[in-house]
Write an enzyme that holds these catalytic residues in place. Structure first.
Site, PDB file in Angstrom:
ATOM      1  N   ARG A 239       0.851  -1.190   0.000  1.00 48.99           N
ATOM      2  CA  ARG A 239       0.000   0.000   0.000  1.00 48.99           C
ATOM      3  C   ARG A 239       0.882   1.233   0.000  1.00 48.99           C
ATOM      4  NH1 ARG A 239      -3.451  -3.047  -1.305  1.00 48.99           N
ATOM      5  NH2 ARG A 239      -5.537  -3.389  -0.395  1.00 48.99           N
ATOM      6  N   GLU A 268      -4.853   7.205  -4.654  1.00 49.10           N
ATOM      7  CA  GLU A 268      -5.124   6.463  -5.893  1.00 49.10           C
ATOM      8  C   GLU A 268      -6.537   6.806  -6.389  1.00 49.10           C
ATOM      9  OE1 GLU A 268      -2.445   2.525  -4.595  1.00 49.10           O
ATOM     10  OE2 GLU A 268      -4.514   2.301  -5.295  1.00 49.10           O
ATOM     11  N   HIS A 287      -2.091   0.214  -9.764  1.00 48.91           N
ATOM     12  CA  HIS A 287      -2.580  -0.799  -8.802  1.00 48.91           C
ATOM     13  C   HIS A 287      -3.147  -2.007  -9.533  1.00 48.91           C
ATOM     14  CE1 HIS A 287      -4.366  -1.305  -4.473  1.00 48.91           C
ATOM     15  NE2 HIS A 287      -4.040  -2.476  -5.002  1.00 48.91           N
TER      16      HIS A 287
HETATM   17  C1  8YV Z   1      -7.585  -5.145  -5.054  1.00 44.04           C
HETATM   18  C2  8YV Z   1      -5.656  -5.360  -3.582  1.00 44.04           C
HETATM   19  O1  8YV Z   1      -7.919  -5.309  -6.338  1.00 44.04           O
HETATM   20  O2  8YV Z   1      -6.642  -7.308  -2.798  1.00 44.04           O
HETATM   21  C3  8YV Z   1      -6.057  -6.271  -2.497  1.00 44.04           C
HETATM   22  O3  8YV Z   1      -5.779  -5.963  -1.314  1.00 44.04           O
HETATM   23  O4  8YV Z   1      -4.955  -4.429  -3.369  1.00 44.04           O
HETATM   24  C4  8YV Z   1      -6.172  -5.587  -4.917  1.00 44.04           C
HETATM   25  O5  8YV Z   1      -6.148  -6.943  -5.217  1.00 44.04           O
HETATM   26  C5  8YV Z   1      -7.818  -3.750  -4.706  1.00 44.04           C
HETATM   27  O6  8YV Z   1      -7.762  -3.625  -3.349  1.00 44.04           O
HETATM   28  C6  8YV Z   1      -9.204  -3.366  -5.155  1.00 44.04           C
HETATM   29  O7  8YV Z   1      -9.426  -2.161  -4.783  1.00 44.04           O
END
Ligand code: 8YV
Length: 328
Positions: A239, A268, A287
Protein backbone atom coordinates in the site's frame (compact mmCIF):
# COMPACT_ATOMS: atom_id res chain seq x y z
CA UNK A 1 -38.93 -11.72 2.75
CA UNK A 2 -35.44 -12.19 1.32
CA UNK A 3 -32.49 -10.41 2.84
CA UNK A 4 -31.02 -7.37 1.08
CA UNK A 5 -27.39 -7.12 0.06
CA UNK A 6 -25.80 -3.99 -1.40
CA UNK A 7 -23.03 -4.06 -4.02
CA UNK A 8 -20.52 -1.18 -3.98
CA UNK A 9 -17.71 -0.01 -6.30
CA UNK A 10 -17.03 -3.35 -7.98
CA UNK A 11 -19.48 -4.43 -10.70
CA UNK A 12 -20.08 -8.20 -10.44
CA UNK A 13 -19.94 -10.54 -13.43
CA UNK A 14 -23.47 -11.55 -14.46
CA UNK A 15 -22.94 -15.17 -13.35
CA UNK A 16 -21.92 -14.04 -9.85
CA UNK A 17 -24.67 -11.44 -9.56
CA UNK A 18 -27.16 -14.16 -10.56
CA UNK A 19 -25.77 -16.34 -7.75
CA UNK A 20 -26.45 -13.54 -5.26
CA UNK A 21 -29.94 -12.98 -6.65
CA UNK A 22 -30.77 -16.64 -5.96
CA UNK A 23 -30.48 -15.82 -2.24
CA UNK A 24 -30.99 -12.11 -1.79
CA UNK A 25 -32.59 -8.89 -3.02
CA UNK A 26 -29.56 -7.25 -4.63
CA UNK A 27 -29.21 -3.44 -4.48
CA UNK A 28 -26.45 -2.77 -7.00
CA UNK A 29 -24.65 0.59 -6.60
CA UNK A 30 -21.38 -0.54 -8.18
CA UNK A 31 -21.84 2.02 -10.98
CA UNK A 32 -21.14 4.84 -8.51
CA UNK A 33 -17.46 5.90 -8.09
CA UNK A 34 -18.08 6.85 -4.43
CA UNK A 35 -21.58 5.88 -3.15
CA UNK A 36 -21.00 7.00 0.46
CA UNK A 37 -23.14 10.13 0.08
CA UNK A 38 -25.66 8.69 -2.38
CA UNK A 39 -29.24 8.72 -0.94
CA UNK A 40 -30.20 5.55 -2.83
CA UNK A 41 -27.12 3.68 -1.59
CA UNK A 42 -27.62 4.88 1.99
CA UNK A 43 -31.28 3.87 1.90
CA UNK A 44 -30.36 0.39 0.65
CA UNK A 45 -27.52 0.13 3.18
CA UNK A 46 -30.07 0.95 5.86
CA UNK A 47 -32.03 -2.20 4.93
CA UNK A 48 -29.05 -4.40 4.03
CA UNK A 49 -27.85 -7.43 6.01
CA UNK A 50 -24.93 -7.88 3.63
CA UNK A 51 -22.57 -5.73 1.59
CA UNK A 52 -20.00 -6.71 -1.06
CA UNK A 53 -17.41 -4.68 -2.97
CA UNK A 54 -14.00 -3.00 -2.76
CA UNK A 55 -12.12 0.33 -2.71
CA UNK A 56 -14.55 2.17 -0.40
CA UNK A 57 -13.65 3.66 3.00
CA UNK A 58 -16.02 1.67 5.26
CA UNK A 59 -15.75 3.45 8.62
CA UNK A 60 -18.00 4.30 11.57
CA UNK A 61 -20.09 6.76 9.52
CA UNK A 62 -21.22 4.08 7.05
CA UNK A 63 -21.52 1.43 9.76
CA UNK A 64 -23.90 3.73 11.67
CA UNK A 65 -26.06 3.92 8.52
CA UNK A 66 -26.33 0.09 8.44
CA UNK A 67 -28.32 -1.05 11.51
CA UNK A 68 -29.12 -4.48 10.02
CA UNK A 69 -25.67 -5.22 8.59
CA UNK A 70 -24.30 -8.68 9.54
CA UNK A 71 -21.66 -9.45 6.89
CA UNK A 72 -19.34 -7.29 4.75
CA UNK A 73 -17.49 -9.15 1.99
CA UNK A 74 -14.47 -7.31 0.58
CA UNK A 75 -13.26 -8.17 -2.93
CA UNK A 76 -9.65 -7.69 -1.82
CA UNK A 77 -7.14 -9.36 0.49
CA UNK A 78 -6.21 -6.03 2.07
CA UNK A 79 -8.78 -4.71 4.58
CA UNK A 80 -7.23 -1.31 5.29
CA UNK A 81 -10.33 0.39 3.89
CA UNK A 82 -12.40 -1.02 6.74
CA UNK A 83 -12.64 0.06 10.39
CA UNK A 84 -12.30 -3.54 11.54
CA UNK A 85 -12.61 -2.69 15.24
CA UNK A 86 -15.86 -0.80 14.64
CA UNK A 87 -17.26 -3.70 12.58
CA UNK A 88 -16.28 -6.20 15.29
CA UNK A 89 -17.82 -4.04 18.04
CA UNK A 90 -21.11 -4.26 16.09
CA UNK A 91 -20.69 -8.01 15.62
CA UNK A 92 -20.41 -7.53 11.84
CA UNK A 93 -18.40 -10.26 10.08
CA UNK A 94 -15.76 -8.99 7.61
CA UNK A 95 -14.58 -11.37 4.88
CA UNK A 96 -11.78 -10.93 2.32
CA UNK A 97 -10.14 -12.75 -0.60
CA UNK A 98 -6.68 -14.14 0.26
CA UNK A 99 -4.93 -16.96 -1.63
CA UNK A 100 -6.80 -16.59 -4.96
CA UNK A 101 -4.67 -13.52 -5.85
CA UNK A 102 -1.32 -14.53 -4.35
CA UNK A 103 0.47 -15.72 -7.51
CA UNK A 104 -0.94 -12.95 -9.74
CA UNK A 105 0.15 -10.28 -7.28
CA UNK A 106 3.60 -11.86 -6.97
CA UNK A 107 3.87 -11.77 -10.77
CA UNK A 108 3.17 -8.02 -10.59
CA UNK A 109 5.94 -7.67 -8.03
CA UNK A 110 8.41 -9.49 -10.24
CA UNK A 111 7.31 -7.53 -13.30
CA UNK A 112 8.29 -4.39 -11.40
CA UNK A 113 11.61 -5.93 -10.29
CA UNK A 114 12.47 -6.85 -13.89
CA UNK A 115 11.14 -3.60 -15.41
CA UNK A 116 13.10 -1.37 -13.03
CA UNK A 117 16.30 -3.47 -13.15
CA UNK A 118 16.41 -3.57 -16.97
CA UNK A 119 14.76 -0.16 -17.50
CA UNK A 120 12.12 -1.82 -19.69
CA UNK A 121 9.57 1.00 -19.77
CA UNK A 122 12.14 3.79 -20.17
CA UNK A 123 13.99 2.04 -23.02
CA UNK A 124 10.80 0.91 -24.76
CA UNK A 125 9.74 4.59 -24.79
CA UNK A 126 13.23 5.52 -26.09
CA UNK A 127 12.91 3.05 -28.97
CA UNK A 128 9.30 4.13 -29.62
CA UNK A 129 10.49 7.75 -29.83
CA UNK A 130 12.93 6.70 -32.61
CA UNK A 131 16.01 7.37 -30.44
CA UNK A 132 17.73 4.01 -31.10
CA UNK A 133 20.17 5.06 -33.79
CA UNK A 134 23.42 3.22 -32.74
CA UNK A 135 24.66 0.33 -30.61
CA UNK A 136 23.72 0.57 -26.97
CA UNK A 137 26.18 2.35 -24.67
CA UNK A 138 26.65 1.70 -20.90
CA UNK A 139 24.50 4.77 -20.26
CA UNK A 140 21.50 2.57 -21.01
CA UNK A 141 22.63 -0.58 -19.29
CA UNK A 142 20.57 -2.01 -16.45
CA UNK A 143 21.41 -4.25 -13.53
CA UNK A 144 21.09 -8.01 -13.13
CA UNK A 145 18.24 -9.65 -11.29
CA UNK A 146 19.61 -13.17 -11.61
CA UNK A 147 22.04 -13.92 -8.80
CA UNK A 148 21.32 -10.64 -6.95
CA UNK A 149 20.07 -10.27 -3.35
CA UNK A 150 16.30 -9.85 -2.86
CA UNK A 151 14.96 -8.48 0.42
CA UNK A 152 11.28 -9.25 1.06
CA UNK A 153 9.61 -7.16 3.77
CA UNK A 154 6.48 -9.04 4.88
CA UNK A 155 6.67 -12.86 4.60
CA UNK A 156 3.03 -13.73 4.21
CA UNK A 157 1.52 -15.59 1.23
CA UNK A 158 2.45 -12.92 -1.34
CA UNK A 159 5.91 -12.37 0.18
CA UNK A 160 6.60 -16.10 0.01
CA UNK A 161 5.43 -16.23 -3.62
CA UNK A 162 7.84 -13.41 -4.46
CA UNK A 163 10.62 -15.23 -2.59
CA UNK A 164 10.00 -18.47 -4.53
CA UNK A 165 10.23 -16.60 -7.85
CA UNK A 166 13.50 -15.01 -6.77
CA UNK A 167 15.07 -18.13 -5.28
CA UNK A 168 14.02 -20.80 -7.75
CA UNK A 169 13.42 -18.66 -10.84
CA UNK A 170 16.33 -16.20 -10.65
CA UNK A 171 18.88 -17.92 -8.41
CA UNK A 172 18.70 -15.00 -5.98
CA UNK A 173 19.77 -14.89 -2.32
CA UNK A 174 16.51 -14.06 -0.53
CA UNK A 175 16.43 -12.23 2.79
CA UNK A 176 13.21 -11.51 4.61
CA UNK A 177 11.94 -9.41 7.50
CA UNK A 178 8.64 -10.05 9.23
CA UNK A 179 7.00 -9.44 12.62
CA UNK A 180 7.72 -13.11 13.41
CA UNK A 181 10.08 -15.66 11.87
CA UNK A 182 8.58 -18.23 9.50
CA UNK A 183 10.50 -21.48 9.90
CA UNK A 184 8.26 -23.19 7.34
CA UNK A 185 9.27 -20.78 4.55
CA UNK A 186 12.89 -20.81 5.74
CA UNK A 187 12.83 -24.59 5.26
CA UNK A 188 10.77 -24.69 2.06
CA UNK A 189 12.28 -21.74 0.20
CA UNK A 190 15.60 -21.17 1.96
CA UNK A 191 14.85 -17.56 2.81
CA UNK A 192 17.10 -15.98 5.47
CA UNK A 193 15.54 -13.98 8.33
CA UNK A 194 17.05 -10.51 8.83
CA UNK A 195 16.51 -7.48 11.02
CA UNK A 196 15.00 -4.73 8.85
CA UNK A 197 18.07 -2.46 8.81
CA UNK A 198 20.38 -5.33 7.87
CA UNK A 199 18.00 -6.36 5.07
CA UNK A 200 17.89 -2.81 3.71
CA UNK A 201 21.72 -2.56 3.76
CA UNK A 202 22.31 -5.93 2.06
CA UNK A 203 19.54 -6.06 -0.57
CA UNK A 204 19.85 -5.12 -4.24
CA UNK A 205 16.05 -5.23 -4.44
CA UNK A 206 13.71 -4.44 -1.54
CA UNK A 207 10.16 -5.67 -2.17
CA UNK A 208 7.38 -4.66 0.23
CA UNK A 209 4.35 -6.90 0.81
CA UNK A 210 3.23 -5.92 4.34
CA UNK A 211 -0.43 -5.18 5.16
CA UNK A 212 -1.14 -1.47 5.77
CA UNK A 213 -1.78 -0.66 9.44
CA UNK A 214 -0.80 1.80 12.18
CA UNK A 215 2.36 -0.32 12.68
CA UNK A 216 3.42 -0.21 9.03
CA UNK A 217 2.35 3.35 8.17
CA UNK A 218 5.34 5.24 6.67
CA UNK A 219 7.73 2.45 7.70
CA UNK A 220 9.86 3.47 4.69
CA UNK A 221 11.21 7.00 5.00
CA UNK A 222 14.46 8.99 4.56
CA UNK A 223 16.41 6.82 7.05
CA UNK A 224 15.38 3.56 5.36
CA UNK A 225 16.21 4.85 1.86
CA UNK A 226 19.65 5.97 3.09
CA UNK A 227 20.25 2.47 4.52
CA UNK A 228 19.36 0.97 1.10
CA UNK A 229 21.91 3.06 -0.77
CA UNK A 230 22.43 4.17 -4.42
CA UNK A 231 22.49 0.65 -5.91
CA UNK A 232 19.20 -0.54 -4.39
CA UNK A 233 15.86 -0.72 -6.19
CA UNK A 234 12.68 -0.30 -4.10
CA UNK A 235 9.49 -2.13 -5.10
CA UNK A 236 6.11 -1.56 -3.41
CA UNK A 237 3.12 -3.84 -4.13
CA UNK A 238 1.60 -3.41 -0.63
CA UNK A 239 0.00 0.00 0.00
CA UNK A 240 1.19 3.54 -0.67
CA UNK A 241 0.74 4.41 2.99
CA UNK A 242 3.69 2.24 4.09
CA UNK A 243 5.94 4.79 2.39
CA UNK A 244 6.73 8.40 3.27
CA UNK A 245 6.12 9.45 -0.34
CA UNK A 246 7.87 12.87 -0.24
CA UNK A 247 10.95 11.09 1.21
CA UNK A 248 10.80 8.54 -1.61
CA UNK A 249 10.57 11.28 -4.24
CA UNK A 250 13.59 13.04 -2.70
CA UNK A 251 15.58 9.78 -2.52
CA UNK A 252 14.89 9.11 -6.22
CA UNK A 253 15.72 12.69 -7.27
CA UNK A 254 19.01 12.70 -5.31
CA UNK A 255 20.09 9.14 -6.24
CA UNK A 256 19.92 8.00 -2.62
CA UNK A 257 18.40 4.84 -4.14
CA UNK A 258 18.73 3.66 -7.76
CA UNK A 259 15.06 3.30 -8.81
CA UNK A 260 11.56 2.34 -7.72
CA UNK A 261 8.81 0.07 -9.03
CA UNK A 262 5.47 1.18 -7.62
CA UNK A 263 1.99 -0.39 -7.97
CA UNK A 264 0.46 1.53 -5.08
CA UNK A 265 0.37 5.15 -3.95
CA UNK A 266 -0.82 7.22 -0.99
CA UNK A 267 -3.58 8.70 -3.18
CA UNK A 268 -5.12 6.46 -5.89
CA UNK A 269 -5.70 7.23 -8.70
CA UNK A 270 -2.47 9.18 -8.56
CA UNK A 271 -3.00 12.99 -8.66
CA UNK A 272 -1.49 14.88 -11.65
CA UNK A 273 0.88 16.84 -9.39
CA UNK A 274 2.62 13.68 -8.09
CA UNK A 275 6.01 13.59 -9.93
CA UNK A 276 6.64 9.86 -9.44
CA UNK A 277 5.15 8.61 -12.78
CA UNK A 278 7.26 11.14 -14.73
CA UNK A 279 10.56 10.22 -13.08
CA UNK A 280 13.00 8.35 -15.40
CA UNK A 281 14.00 5.90 -12.65
CA UNK A 282 10.42 5.02 -11.65
CA UNK A 283 8.02 2.43 -13.09
CA UNK A 284 4.54 3.40 -11.86
CA UNK A 285 1.56 1.08 -12.39
CA UNK A 286 -2.16 1.75 -11.63
CA UNK A 287 -2.58 -0.80 -8.80
CA UNK A 288 -2.69 -3.80 -11.09
CA UNK A 289 -1.54 -6.26 -8.41
CA UNK A 290 -4.36 -8.73 -8.90
CA UNK A 291 -5.68 -7.34 -12.17
CA UNK A 292 -6.03 -10.33 -14.46
CA UNK A 293 -9.39 -11.59 -15.76
CA UNK A 294 -9.03 -14.97 -14.06
CA UNK A 295 -7.88 -13.63 -10.70
CA UNK A 296 -10.40 -10.80 -10.45
CA UNK A 297 -13.16 -13.33 -11.26
CA UNK A 298 -11.79 -15.74 -8.63
CA UNK A 299 -11.73 -12.89 -6.07
CA UNK A 300 -15.35 -11.92 -6.79
CA UNK A 301 -16.42 -15.59 -6.76
CA UNK A 302 -14.82 -16.13 -3.34
CA UNK A 303 -16.35 -12.87 -2.05
CA UNK A 304 -19.84 -13.94 -3.18
CA UNK A 305 -19.36 -17.36 -1.56
CA UNK A 306 -18.14 -15.65 1.66
CA UNK A 307 -21.28 -13.49 1.72
CA UNK A 308 -23.72 -16.35 1.04
CA UNK A 309 -22.17 -18.58 3.73
CA UNK A 310 -21.84 -15.71 6.21
CA UNK A 311 -25.49 -14.69 5.89
CA UNK A 312 -26.49 -18.36 6.19
CA UNK A 313 -24.76 -18.34 9.57
CA UNK A 314 -22.01 -20.65 8.32
CA UNK A 315 -18.24 -20.06 8.65
CA UNK A 316 -17.13 -18.50 5.32
CA UNK A 317 -13.95 -19.69 3.57
CA UNK A 318 -12.13 -16.42 4.30
CA UNK A 319 -13.43 -14.55 7.36
CA UNK A 320 -11.11 -11.78 8.57
CA UNK A 321 -12.46 -10.94 12.07
CA UNK A 322 -14.00 -14.33 12.97
CA UNK A 323 -12.01 -14.60 16.18
CA UNK A 324 -12.85 -11.01 17.19
CA UNK A 325 -16.50 -12.05 17.04
CA UNK A 326 -15.88 -15.01 19.38
CA UNK A 327 -17.28 -17.36 16.72
CA UNK A 328 -16.46 -21.22 16.99
C1 8YV B 1 -7.58 -5.15 -5.05
C2 8YV B 1 -5.66 -5.36 -3.58
O1 8YV B 1 -7.92 -5.31 -6.34
O2 8YV B 1 -6.64 -7.31 -2.80
C3 8YV B 1 -6.06 -6.27 -2.50
O3 8YV B 1 -5.78 -5.96 -1.31
O4 8YV B 1 -4.96 -4.43 -3.37
C4 8YV B 1 -6.17 -5.59 -4.92
O5 8YV B 1 -6.15 -6.94 -5.22
C5 8YV B 1 -7.82 -3.75 -4.71
O6 8YV B 1 -7.76 -3.62 -3.35
C6 8YV B 1 -9.20 -3.37 -5.16
O7 8YV B 1 -9.43 -2.16 -4.78
Amino acid sequence: MSKTVVVFNRPLEETLKAKLEQHFEVADYSHLKDPSEDPGFLEALGRAEGAIGSSLKFGQALIDRAPNLKVVSSISVGVDNFDVEALSRRGILLCHTPDVLTETTADTGFALIMATARRVVELADWVRDGQWKESLTPARFGVDVQGATLGVVGMGRIGAAIARRGKFGFNMRVLYHNRSRNQEYEGEIGVEYCELDALLEQSDFVCVTVPFSKQTEKMFGKREFELMGPKTIFVNIARGGVVDEPALIEALEQGTIRAAGLDVFVKEPIPADNPLPRMRNVVALPHIGSATDATRYAMAELAVDNLVRGLAGERPKAPYNWKDLDRD
